[in-house]
Design an enzyme around this catalytic site. Structure first.
Site, PDB file in Angstrom:
ATOM      1  N   CYS A  15       5.018   6.858   9.049  1.00  0.00           N
ATOM      2  CA  CYS A  15       3.693   6.780   9.806  1.00  0.00           C
ATOM      3  C   CYS A  15       3.259   5.669  10.575  1.00  0.00           C
ATOM      4  O   CYS A  15       2.781   5.611  11.546  1.00  0.00           O
ATOM      5  CB  CYS A  15       2.501   6.921   8.993  1.00  0.00           C
ATOM      6  N   ASN A  21      -2.768  14.615   9.555  1.00  0.00           N
ATOM      7  CA  ASN A  21      -1.946  13.603   9.500  1.00  0.00           C
ATOM      8  C   ASN A  21      -0.772  13.858  10.357  1.00  0.00           C
ATOM      9  O   ASN A  21       0.245  14.762  10.166  1.00  0.00           O
ATOM     10  CB  ASN A  21      -1.652  13.112   8.282  1.00  0.00           C
ATOM     11  N   HIS A  31      -4.180   4.539  12.000  1.00  0.00           N
ATOM     12  CA  HIS A  31      -3.534   5.983  11.774  1.00  0.00           C
ATOM     13  C   HIS A  31      -4.513   6.935  10.940  1.00  0.00           C
ATOM     14  O   HIS A  31      -5.285   6.541  10.194  1.00  0.00           O
ATOM     15  CB  HIS A  31      -2.468   5.454  10.479  1.00  0.00           C
TER      16      HIS A  31
HETATM   17  N1  ACO Z   1      -7.219  21.644  -2.938  1.00  0.00           N
HETATM   18  C1  ACO Z   1      -7.756  21.417  -3.989  1.00  0.00           C
HETATM   19  N2  ACO Z   1      -7.460  20.652  -5.165  1.00  0.00           N
HETATM   20  C2  ACO Z   1      -6.551  19.932  -4.727  1.00  0.00           C
HETATM   21  C3  ACO Z   1      -5.758  19.918  -3.616  1.00  0.00           C
HETATM   22  C4  ACO Z   1      -6.033  20.665  -2.626  1.00  0.00           C
HETATM   23  N3  ACO Z   1      -5.348  20.994  -1.472  1.00  0.00           N
HETATM   24  N4  ACO Z   1      -4.892  19.017  -3.694  1.00  0.00           N
HETATM   25  C5  ACO Z   1      -4.742  18.404  -5.016  1.00  0.00           C
HETATM   26  N5  ACO Z   1      -5.889  19.050  -5.734  1.00  0.00           N
HETATM   27  C6  ACO Z   1      -6.429  18.377  -6.968  1.00  0.00           C
HETATM   28  C7  ACO Z   1      -5.466  17.849  -7.678  1.00  0.00           C
HETATM   29  O1  ACO Z   1      -4.578  18.774  -8.579  1.00  0.00           O
HETATM   30  C8  ACO Z   1      -6.416  17.008  -8.839  1.00  0.00           C
HETATM   31  O2  ACO Z   1      -6.847  17.934  -9.510  1.00  0.00           O
HETATM   32  P1  ACO Z   1      -6.958  17.663 -11.339  1.00  0.00           P
HETATM   33  O3  ACO Z   1      -7.928  16.717 -11.352  1.00  0.00           O
HETATM   34  O4  ACO Z   1      -7.124  18.943 -12.132  1.00  0.00           O
HETATM   35  O5  ACO Z   1      -5.647  17.037 -11.599  1.00  0.00           O
HETATM   36  C9  ACO Z   1      -7.804  16.944  -7.735  1.00  0.00           C
HETATM   37  O6  ACO Z   1      -7.592  17.807  -6.924  1.00  0.00           O
HETATM   38  C10 ACO Z   1      -7.847  15.399  -7.460  1.00  0.00           C
HETATM   39  O7  ACO Z   1      -6.481  15.287  -6.980  1.00  0.00           O
HETATM   40  P2  ACO Z   1      -6.208  13.653  -6.395  1.00  0.00           P
HETATM   41  O8  ACO Z   1      -4.707  13.442  -5.791  1.00  0.00           O
HETATM   42  O9  ACO Z   1      -6.930  12.476  -7.521  1.00  0.00           O
HETATM   43  O10 ACO Z   1      -7.489  13.582  -5.078  1.00  0.00           O
HETATM   44  P3  ACO Z   1      -7.682  12.543  -4.258  1.00  0.00           P
HETATM   45  O11 ACO Z   1      -9.033  12.156  -3.961  1.00  0.00           O
HETATM   46  O12 ACO Z   1      -6.767  11.323  -4.499  1.00  0.00           O
HETATM   47  O13 ACO Z   1      -7.125  12.817  -2.940  1.00  0.00           O
HETATM   48  C11 ACO Z   1      -5.375  12.838  -1.157  1.00  0.00           C
HETATM   49  C12 ACO Z   1      -6.084  13.399  -2.504  1.00  0.00           C
HETATM   50  C13 ACO Z   1      -6.219  13.389  -0.121  1.00  0.00           C
HETATM   51  C14 ACO Z   1      -3.987  13.106  -1.149  1.00  0.00           C
HETATM   52  C15 ACO Z   1      -5.640  11.150  -1.211  1.00  0.00           C
HETATM   53  O14 ACO Z   1      -5.076  10.781  -2.434  1.00  0.00           O
HETATM   54  C16 ACO Z   1      -4.785  10.602   0.200  1.00  0.00           C
HETATM   55  O15 ACO Z   1      -5.363  10.637   1.147  1.00  0.00           O
HETATM   56  N6  ACO Z   1      -3.912   9.764  -0.270  1.00  0.00           N
HETATM   57  C17 ACO Z   1      -3.425   8.901   0.705  1.00  0.00           C
HETATM   58  C18 ACO Z   1      -2.319   9.687   1.658  1.00  0.00           C
HETATM   59  C19 ACO Z   1      -1.839   8.910   2.657  1.00  0.00           C
HETATM   60  O16 ACO Z   1      -2.661   8.147   3.243  1.00  0.00           O
HETATM   61  N7  ACO Z   1      -0.664   9.133   3.422  1.00  0.00           N
HETATM   62  C20 ACO Z   1      -0.406   8.050   4.412  1.00  0.00           C
HETATM   63  C21 ACO Z   1       0.679   8.025   4.520  1.00  0.00           C
HETATM   64  S1  ACO Z   1       1.550   9.745   4.985  1.00  0.00           S
HETATM   65  C22 ACO Z   1       2.954   9.198   5.498  1.00  0.00           C
HETATM   66  O17 ACO Z   1       3.476   8.219   5.651  1.00  0.00           O
HETATM   67  C23 ACO Z   1       3.841  10.548   5.828  1.00  0.00           C
END
Ligand code: ACO
EC number: 2.3.1.180
Length: 323
Positions: free
Chosen positions: A113, A280, A250
């Site tokens: 990214c 993304n 980003h």
């Molecule tokens: N729909 C519904 N529920 C979901 C989904 C979905 N699509 N995906 C995960 N969940 C659930 C999980 O299983 C979890 O359930 P649990 O509590 O029963 O275990 C719950 O939602 C919360 O999951 P978290 O991972 O804690 O959710 P979070 O608030 O952290 O959001 C996310 C997840 C959106 C992925 C976030 O962590 C994020 O944006 N992270 C950074 C990603 C990023 O910036 N990447 C950049 C680089 S990408 C690259 O370089 C290629």
């Protein structure tokens, strides 16, 4: 001194738009969860005939049109991508050929990214080193091809697309008032490899593999890393957040964008956000956001624009540009 000045920008998106609700029959998720946690409402997904090379070519042609140039005017193409058409040759060389360009040189750059920020920095060095006068910098990705479509924690986050920028050698005085690339900071740290990676490759599995991410872990590191390189860039340029006209981060997650801007004291109205429209798109996200803000008249000649990205590796970086 020589400065690398932005001469034009362009973008290309696949024809098909996939809305959050379209995932509801595929994996256990909802429009509400995706929008609340990420800010994403839709993304573009490439058809079989739309590839990293074809999208990159279309974005490059749009940037050349915007610059009033032709492929004959370009010396170098730097393509940031993690989803090349082939393992080799470089997709940049494919794009060079598609543009009918049989002079100069072209190569791919892989920083996930952060790829576009790395590519702008690289192009700037080629220009300031006198090795190129005009560089086509492209970010193009088809992440839909490396997604595990049964994994709800990753498949809803990414989209396909391409953005491009023409950088051209210009004269500067060495001051912050110059147009062009002014300062920047790049970082990487491989200790975080397992938090965001693709579980295949030519030298290990002999397959392309699928994207794997510990989203919560990536999130935890993102804001600190982003603010570090931005503070280093501010200090190299001798400016503060108040001097900025636009912040083009980003586009991974609206919550990361908001938290970074808040920590840095960048006003909300200066932040360009397109994650709602594109998801993304990895190395394409910054040039896609840039070309939206240029096309709608927000970013204008003379504006001070800060680009930033963070991604797999981890890699992260920032570049300050006067438009
Ligand atoms: N729909 C519904 N529920 C979901 C989904 C979905 N699509 N995906 C995960 N969940 C659930 C999980 O299983 C979890 O359930 P649990 O509590 O029963 O275990 C719950 O939602 C919360 O999951 P978290 O991972 O804690 O959710 P979070 O608030 O952290 O959001 C996310 C997840 C959106 C992925 C976030 O962590 C994020 O944006 N992270 C950074 C990603 C990023 O910036 N990447 C950049 C680089 S990408 C690259 O370089 C290629």
């Amino acid at each position: 001194m020589i400065r690398s000045v932005v001469r034009g920008t362009g973008a290309a998106l696949p024809r098909r738009i996939m809305k959050n609700a379209d995932f509801e029959g595929m994996v256990e998720t909802s429009d509400e969860w995706i929008a609340q946690r990420t800010g994403i409402r839709q993304r573009h997904i490439a058809a079989d005939d739309e590839t990293t090379a074809s999208l990159g070519e279309a974005a490059a042609r749009a940037a050349l049109d915007n610059a009033g140039l032709t492929p004959d005017d370009i010396d170098l193409i730097v393509l940031a991508t993690s989803t090349p058409n082939n393992t080799f040759p470089a997709t940049a060389v494919d794009i060079q050929n598609r543009l009918g360009m049989h002079h100069g040189f072209a190569f791919d750059l892989q920083a996930v990214c952060s790829g576009f920020v790395y590519a702008v920095t690289t192009a700037d060095l080629y220009i300031r080193g006198g090795l190129a006068k005009r560089v086509l910098v492209i970010g193009s990705e088809t992440f839909s091809r490396i997604l595990d479509w049964s994994d709800r924690s990753t498949c809803v986050l990414f989209g396909d697309g391409a953005g491009a920028m023409v950088l051209e050698a210009g004269e500067g005085t060495g001051s912050i008032a110059d147009r062009g690339v002014l300062a920047g900071s790049l970082r990487s740290d491989g200790t975080h490899k397992d938090k965001l990676f693709v579980d295949g490759g030519p030298s290990t599995t002999g397959t392309v593999g699928y994207l794997r991410m510990e989203g919560r872990e990536v999130f935890k590191h993102a804001v600190g890393m982003i603010t570090d390189v931005i503070e280093a860039t501010f200090s190299a340029a001798g400016i503060t957040a108040e001097d900025l006209d636009w912040f083009v981060p980003h586009q991974a997650n609206k919550r990361i964008i908001d938290a970074s801007a808040k920590k840095l004291g960048i006003a909300e109205q200066k932040v360009v956000v397109t994650v709602d429209l594109h998801g993304n798109t990895s190395a394409a996200s910054v040039p896609l956001a840039l070309s939206v803000a240029v096309a709608d008249g927000r970013i204008k000649k003379g504006d001070l624009v800060l680009l930033e990205a963070m991604g797999g590796g981890f890699t992260w970086g920032a570049v300050l540009v006067r438009w």
